[in-house]
Design an enzyme around this catalytic site. Structure first.
Site, PDB file in Angstrom:
ATOM      1  N   ASP A 101     -13.721   3.059   2.427  1.00 28.92           N
ATOM      2  CA  ASP A 101     -13.184   1.741   2.013  1.00 28.92           C
ATOM      3  C   ASP A 101     -13.960   1.117   0.474  1.00 28.92           C
ATOM      4  O   ASP A 101     -13.067   0.282   0.064  1.00 28.92           O
ATOM      5  CB  ASP A 101     -13.191   0.810   3.326  1.00 28.92           C
ATOM      6  CG  ASP A 101     -12.323   1.357   4.443  1.00 28.92           C
ATOM      7  OD1 ASP A 101     -11.124   1.822   4.207  1.00 28.92           O
ATOM      8  OD2 ASP A 101     -13.302   1.488   5.487  1.00 28.92           O
TER       9      ASP A 101
ATOM     10  N   CYS B  35       0.782  -1.136  -0.089  1.00 23.96           N
ATOM     11  CA  CYS B  35       0.063   0.004  -0.009  1.00 23.96           C
ATOM     12  C   CYS B  35       0.802   1.272   0.040  1.00 23.96           C
ATOM     13  O   CYS B  35       0.180   2.253  -0.297  1.00 23.96           O
ATOM     14  CB  CYS B  35      -0.885   0.007   1.143  1.00 23.96           C
ATOM     15  SG  CYS B  35      -2.243  -0.970   1.069  1.00 23.96           S
TER      16      CYS B  35
END
Length: 344
Positions: free
Chosen positions: A50, A16
């Protein structure tokens, strides 16, 4: 194939930490056109949540998300597991249950053998199997660097849906996984990882955030998100600003992986840490660099950040305990102040 392939040597970023910085992403999205205001779209990209949630009927919605990145570990099978676990996490962070996934694969076919890619996909399938969902298909391209991830579809009852912008003042904050993933994986990429720390970050990254589905049933959980590439402080700024509150964090109570201080002293700070602080630092009260290095550390397949109102705290902790989680609050939300986050 006799010499083990080190996948991290074939990517400029890791996990990430590959994310485009929030500041740059803001420029991209600002000029990309307005989102279609469909009333059936319960959650879109307005709050940077999300996943997207679209109403199936008045009670249930379909949850849709995608996540992919370049290798964060050297082992192909583990890379696949981690990337898949990370992608599935977004469904759990909304309080939902995953249904199925399709794979996203970019592969430098003239550089790395297809047998290595096969191991990556096999790892992704193993994570899907653990989550109880099918890896039902996918798409692949010839790419200059290895890329793997999933597009995941899930379902959530409207009453169980958790967002990142619905927290309230007075909520306690909990984090379900320790910080330091970016630090330890940077140490691995630099070949500085101590023998006792091998697989420590990997094991956490391969742990599904299934508790999020259980937390969705708890009325006392007012907001929830997973901590990934923007670091704890970045995701907390988004939660606080989106909810119209501010956060106070007790640094000593923030869980962290063993050895993070050692690796920070060795200079194992991922590039994403600085990009995160550059994007969110203006919303954070001044703090020392060593705290920035941990709290802005980009996490891959990080834990859930959960805001729990006092009246529901006992029920939340009981549910967490049944799932094997021993949690302590790391801070609280207060009435909105000039800074979104203050670290004590």
């Amino acid at each position: 194939m006799n010499t083990p392939v080190r996948l991290t040597q074939y990517s400029h970023g890791a996990g990430c930490g590959c994310k485009i910085s929030p500041k740059v992403l803001e420029i991209i999205l600002a000029g990309s056109g307005a989102q279609n205001l469909d009333p059936r779209l319960w959650v879109g990209n307005a709050s940077r949540d999300d996943a997207a949630v679209y109403a199936l009927d008045d009670q249930r919605g379909v949850v849709s998300t995608t996540d992919f990145f370049m290798p964060i570990v050297d082992d192909p099978f583990d890379f696949g597991r981690i990337a898949a676990t990370n992608a599935i996490s977004d469904i759990y962070a909304m309080g939902g249950d995953p249904l199925l996934a399709i794979a996203i694969l970019g592969w430098p076919v003239n550089v790395l053998p297809p047998e290595v890619a096969r191991e990556v996909v096999r790892g992704g399938r193993a994570a899907c199997d653990e989550a109880g969902i099918a890896l039902a298909g996918g798409h692949s391209i010839d790419a200059p660097e290895p890329i793997f991830g999933l597009a995941v579809t899930g379902v959530v009852d409207k009453a169980r849906l958790k967002r990142n912008d619905t927290a309230t003042a007075g909520c306690r904050l909990y984090l379900t996984k320790p910080l330091g993933i970016g630090i330890l994986t940077t140490a691995e990429k630099k070949s500085r990882l101590r023998p006792e720390d091998v697989n420590l970050a990997r094991d956490w990254m391969c742990t599904l955030n299934k508790p999020g589905s259980r937390f969705g049933a708890l009325a006392g959980v007012k907001a929830m998100t997973d901590v990934t590439g923007f670091g704890l402080l970045g995701h907390l700024v988004e939660m606080a600003d989106g909810s119209g509150v501010s956060a106070r964090i007790e640094y000593a109570k923030v869980p962290r992986l063993p050895g993070v201080e050692h690796y920070l002293a060795e200079g194992c700070v991922p590039g994403g840490t600085g990009r995160n602080f550059d994007s969110y630092g203006a919303r954070i009260a001044p703090l020392p660099q060593d705290r920035v290095d941990l709290l802005c550390d980009p996490q891959t397949s990080g834990g859930l950040l959960v805001a729990v109102e006092p009246a529901g705290e006992a029920e939340f902790l009981a549910a967490a305990g049944e799932l094997g989680l021993r949690l302590e609050p790391i801070g609280e939300l207060v009435a909105q102040r000039p800074y979104a986050v203050e670290v004590l």
